[in-house]
Design a protein around this motif. Sequence first.
Motif, PDB file in Angstrom:
ATOM      1  N   VAL A 164       1.785   6.500  -6.838  1.00 32.89           N
ATOM      2  CA  VAL A 164       0.863   7.738  -7.434  1.00 32.89           C
ATOM      3  C   VAL A 164       1.493   9.130  -7.089  1.00 32.89           C
ATOM      4  N   GLN A 165       2.014   9.256  -6.027  1.00 33.70           N
ATOM      5  CA  GLN A 165       2.667  10.604  -5.680  1.00 33.70           C
ATOM      6  C   GLN A 165       3.644  10.970  -6.530  1.00 33.70           C
ATOM      7  N   ASP A 196       2.203   1.694  -3.480  1.00 32.80           N
ATOM      8  CA  ASP A 196       1.186   2.009  -4.325  1.00 32.80           C
ATOM      9  C   ASP A 196       0.960   3.672  -4.077  1.00 32.80           C
ATOM     10  N   ASP A 197       0.832   4.067  -2.939  1.00 32.98           N
ATOM     11  CA  ASP A 197       0.758   5.412  -2.776  1.00 32.98           C
ATOM     12  C   ASP A 197       1.959   6.235  -3.064  1.00 32.98           C
ATOM     13  N   THR A 198       3.156   5.737  -2.836  1.00 34.86           N
ATOM     14  CA  THR A 198       4.223   6.778  -3.333  1.00 34.86           C
ATOM     15  C   THR A 198       4.268   6.708  -4.958  1.00 34.86           C
ATOM     16  N   ALA A 214      -4.132   5.137  -9.504  1.00 38.77           N
ATOM     17  CA  ALA A 214      -4.884   6.046  -8.862  1.00 38.77           C
ATOM     18  C   ALA A 214      -6.432   5.557  -8.774  1.00 38.77           C
ATOM     19  N   ALA A 223       0.732  -1.116  -0.026  1.00 40.61           N
ATOM     20  CA  ALA A 223      -0.017   0.000   0.113  1.00 40.61           C
ATOM     21  C   ALA A 223       0.879   1.001  -0.004  1.00 40.61           C
ATOM     22  N   ALA A 224       1.790   1.305   0.820  1.00 43.46           N
ATOM     23  CA  ALA A 224       2.914   2.614   0.580  1.00 43.46           C
ATOM     24  C   ALA A 224       3.445   2.647  -0.397  1.00 43.46           C
TER      25      ALA A 224
END
Length: 140
Positions: free
Chosen positions: A92-93, A88-90, A105, A85-86
């Motif tokens: 997208v960022q 994936d978030d990174t 996203a 999850a981290a």
Amino acid sequence: MTGDRPVLLGLLLYLLLAATPTVLFWVVSRVVPAVLDRVAERRHRNRGEPTGPTLECVVANLRRLRREVCARSQPTHVRRVAVLAAYDDTLVQTCGLVDVDAPLASAAGPDRAFARLLTEAALEDAGIALDPPEDGTAAA
């Protein structure tokens, strides 16, 4: 009745004098912090400084998380899910910082793995190396 004012007017004047400090304190406690926040935000915006982390920091985090995801060395399922999850978030960022479309996203459920691959490919096409050489020398 004694005096030249009616009782009701005197009572209203007393209530006004008694309630004014409380109302003033409440207004000041609500308005002053909001005004100070706006002034600080305007000053920060006028400086032209970036508001978030730099691209270099985000890419470094992305590479570190990618190594953890690829190593699959997490001891528990909860840790594996959290690292993914981290990551994936990174991803997208990072896409947001380099103005690249991030299919990850809007992906959900079983489509996330494929969307993750598409997002990684988009970042590679944008010039962000997700797996740079370790020591700078190419393997033969």
